[in-house]
Write an enzyme that holds these catalytic residues in place. Structure first.
Site, PDB file in Angstrom:
ATOM      1  N   GLU A 109       8.825  -6.078  55.970  1.00 42.58           N
ATOM      2  CA  GLU A 109       8.297  -6.018  57.338  1.00 42.58           C
ATOM      3  C   GLU A 109       7.556  -4.719  57.599  1.00 42.58           C
ATOM      4  O   GLU A 109       6.570  -4.700  58.340  1.00 42.58           O
ATOM      5  CB  GLU A 109       9.423  -6.206  58.365  1.00 42.58           C
ATOM      6  N   HIS A 148      19.412 -14.538  64.101  1.00 43.58           N
ATOM      7  CA  HIS A 148      18.354 -15.539  64.265  1.00 43.58           C
ATOM      8  C   HIS A 148      18.260 -15.981  65.717  1.00 43.58           C
ATOM      9  O   HIS A 148      17.862 -17.108  65.999  1.00 43.58           O
ATOM     10  CB  HIS A 148      18.610 -16.749  63.356  1.00 43.58           C
TER      11      HIS A 148
END
Lengths: 368, 325
Positions: free
Chosen positions: B60, B127
């Site tokens: 990322e 999540h």
């Protein structure tokens, strides 16, 4: 990759003018920093001062291997690289003195600035980040089939960051035209290399990324030029990322305030005596390359004049107007609004009368 | 015209913007050949090729940083976080590098960081997050979080065209649950403008993303059972906030309830409350109240997740409390 002596070095093709040019950039770097020290002691430098004393060859030699259209991302000790890429002494001085017409208009410190037109992108303080950014810059060169190369510097310390790892790995997978230069100057602030990595040498890390690595004497400006030129040529050919480790030594502290108490006795003096990049290069210029000492002194004199003139110009500049602090966070809106307590006299206290009860409060201990 | 889902609307925006501007590119994990974990980018690789739709390593920091570098060079990168929870890995790059680039270095950084966000899906702690507040808090970033399919498309197109970095939160609970007909033509929704999701007289609910739908449900119930007329403002843009729209609804109904799915402490409801106090205190008939998630990581089990996150019943109860002042 011990091919030394077998290959033909690019520096053998440098003209006499270019050989002297390399000296001029190193001398300008050192003289400009010496001027900054004087200004720092006069408290004219607003923040800290970062020296590259003893590392001038690694900055200048590596940047000199790039073309004008290429882009590099310097670190705090790559003043020399920025000068080669077209940053001017007056910009550097204004920047350190936080002037309104400095490259960042007083927003950023020291040599944290860039200009994509001239081919350098300013670093930020979190280390390693610029490897990722330069991966994106060079990815764009690749996508657009542009004949351009990028170069990014990291110190021995930054190799320990996640950003370094992710950036170099990403660039390697994408075969970006990027050269990653690890400047091993022995210390990250006070931390020696032995506390930074268990690797024998930083160049070994190249294997893990599937890219070639090469180590060179960072205090030999021609060796630096040669090793960088090889990596730049590879990148330009479309062969992707290379890692270079330049062995050098940081003779000053992390910044001017750092007393270097962590450095073993005599180490700095030994490097200064035996391995100063400018002294070494002058010896070669006047020896094997046949320059006269007058040639060297001529350069020194011109550099001194440039720095004197730049100092006069920079000192005459003003500090920024306070309201400029609110300009340019976004393209739209172009400026933030001042908070109400900084706006004229619209505050509640200004427009309401004092209530009678104000100023009459007494604690229980206060009796009459 | 046929209705499309919130997810398809985002994909439509990506297709249209990539067709319109050759500088628009997508970067992310599993977005190319696989089409993305939720298939938002499905079909992009076939259409635009692997130089413009790049499958990246699990990095990322690198993909956000590389997007910034590409943006400096004139590209318009759209970066996918496979789940927005992982944007935490790129927090330094976004807040220290990207957000400051224009201000400190006059370097434009037009890019979009997008990803599936939010809970109500039994996704557990990694999540389900709503990490918008930290980015709203960072000058230099813009943040949008649409609740409808047409806003998802229009805001995505605006985000890609914006001259600065936009964080685009996509609510994964809404991906396939809400649909809309797409307005014809080049449908762009301006960043920074809220949308009146429901008109009302008695109190205002200020909210965004999935809780817009919870609030609408609550409003129906409140009207039926209590005769309350509830106005709902869907913020859509969190940075910048639409202060005008917030003031207008508060000054109209004189009662404000702020609802968000993010945790309570340091969440956006606090900021909105402060702004209402500063701008419209004299108009208020009741204190500003908040319905938010509890201050815990989001748990997995349905009984736990449902307890932690705001539900319709919570909004109804809070609205009744507010109306009774």
């Amino acid at each position: 990759m011990g091919e030394r002596g077998v290959r033909s070095d690019a520096s053998a093709l440098l003209s006499r003018e270019q050989l002297l040019d390399l000296y001029r950039w190193m001398r300008l770097t050192r003289t400009l920093e010496e001027r900054l020290v004087a200004l720092y002691r006069q408290t004219k430098v607003v923040g800290g001062l970062f020296r590259s004393l003893g590392q001038e060859a690694d900055s200048v030699g590596s940047a000199y291997a790039l073309e004008r259209r290429d882009i590099l991302s310097p670190l705090i000790r790559n003043l020399g690289s920025m000068l080669v890429k077209g940053a001017t002494p007056v910009e550097i001085l204004k920047q350190y003195m936080a002037k309104a017409d400095s490259p960042t208009r007083g927003r950023e410190l020291n040599i944290h600035f860039g200009d994509t037109e001239r081919g350098f992108i300013g670093q930020i303080s979190p280390l390693g980040d610029m490897v990722c950014v330069m991966a994106g810059v060079t990815l764009t060169f690749k996508i657009r089939h542009e004949d351009r190369v990028g170069l990014v510097y990291v110190g021995d310390g930054a190799t320990s960051t996640g950003a370094f790892h992710e950036g170099i790995n990403f660039a390697a997978v994408q075969r970006c035209p990027l050269v990653v230069v690890v400047e091993n100057n022995g210390y990250a602030y006070s931390t020696p290399v032995s506390r930074q990595t268990a690797a024998k040498q930083f160049v070994d890390k190249a294997i893990g990324y599937g890219i070639p690595g090469e180590q060179a004497d960072g205090n030999d400006v021609l060796a630096v030029y040669d090793v960088t030129k090889r990596a730049v040529d590879r990148a330009r050919r479309g062969d992707g990322v290379s890692l270079i480790e330049l062995m050098t030594y940081r003779r000053k502290g992390h910044a001017e305030h750092d007393n270097q108490s962590y450095v073993p006795d005599g180490e700095i003096e030994r490097w200064e005596r035996e391995n100063d990049p400018i002294t070494r290069y002058v010896a070669r210029l006047t020896g094997e390359f046949g320059f006269m000492s007058g040639d060297i002194e001529g350069v020194d004199e011109r550099v001194r004049r440039v720095v004197d003139d730049a100092t006069d110009v920079a000192e005459r500049s003003e500090l920024p107007q306070a309201l400029d602090a609110l300009v340019g966070v976004y393209a739209d809106p172009p400026a933030a609004r001042p908070l109400w307590f900084r706006e004229g006299s619209s505050g509640v206290v200004d427009v309401h009368e004092r209530a009678d009860g104000w100023g009459t409060f007494k604690t229980s201990n206060e009796t009459h | 015209m046929a209705e499309v889902t919130y997810l398809e609307a985002i994909r439509e925006a990506l297709f249209e913007e990539m067709e319109r501007d050759v500088n628009v590119m997508c970067l992310g994990e599993d977005i190319g050949a696989y089409g993305g974990a939720f298939k938002v980018t499905d079909g992009l690789l076939d259409k635009f090729g692997e130089t413009r739709v790049i499958d990246s390593p699990i990095s990322e920091i690198a993909i956000v940083g590389a997007a910034a570098g590409a943006a400096h060079m004139g590209m318009r990168p759209v970066v996918e976080m496979q789940f927005i929870d992982f944007v935490a890995n790129a927090y330094d790059m976004l807040t220290n590098y990207v957000a400051t680039a224009r201000y400190r270095a006059m370097l434009p950084c037009p890019m979009v960081v997008r990803g599936p966000s939010g809970g109500y899906v039994r996704g557990g702690p990694f999540h389900s997050q709503n990490p918008e507040a930290g980015f709203v808090h960072t000058p230099g970033l813009k943040v949008v979080y649409p609740s409808t399919a047409d806003d998802a498309k229009g805001l995505m197109k605006a985000a890609i065209r914006d001259e600065d970095c936009v964080l685009f939160f996509e609510h994964k609970y809404l991906y396939r649950r809400v649909k809309a007909e797409m307005p014809a033509g080049d449908h762009v929704v301006p960043i920074g403008k809220a949308r009146l999701a429901r008109e009302g007289r008695d109190l205002s609910i200020i909210t965004y993303a999935a809780t817009v739908w919870k609030s609408l449900e609550a409003a129906e119930q409140l009207e039926k059972e209590d005769g309350l007329s509830v106005e709902i403002l869907d913020l859509r843009s969190l940075a910048p906030l639409d202060d005008e729209a917030i003031q207008a609804t508060v000054r109209k109904t004189n009662r404000a309830l702020i609802v968000h799915e993010d945790t309570r402490t340091g969440g956006l409801a606090g900021e909105i409350t402060a702004r209402i106090n500063e701008s419209s205190f004299a108009w208020l008939d009741a204190p500003v109240l908040r319905v938010t998630a509890h201050d815990v990581p989001l748990p997995y089990a349905p009984s736990l997740e449902d307890y932690v996150l705001p539900q319709v019943a919570d909004i109804v109860r809070a609205a009744r409390t507010l109306a009774a002042y």
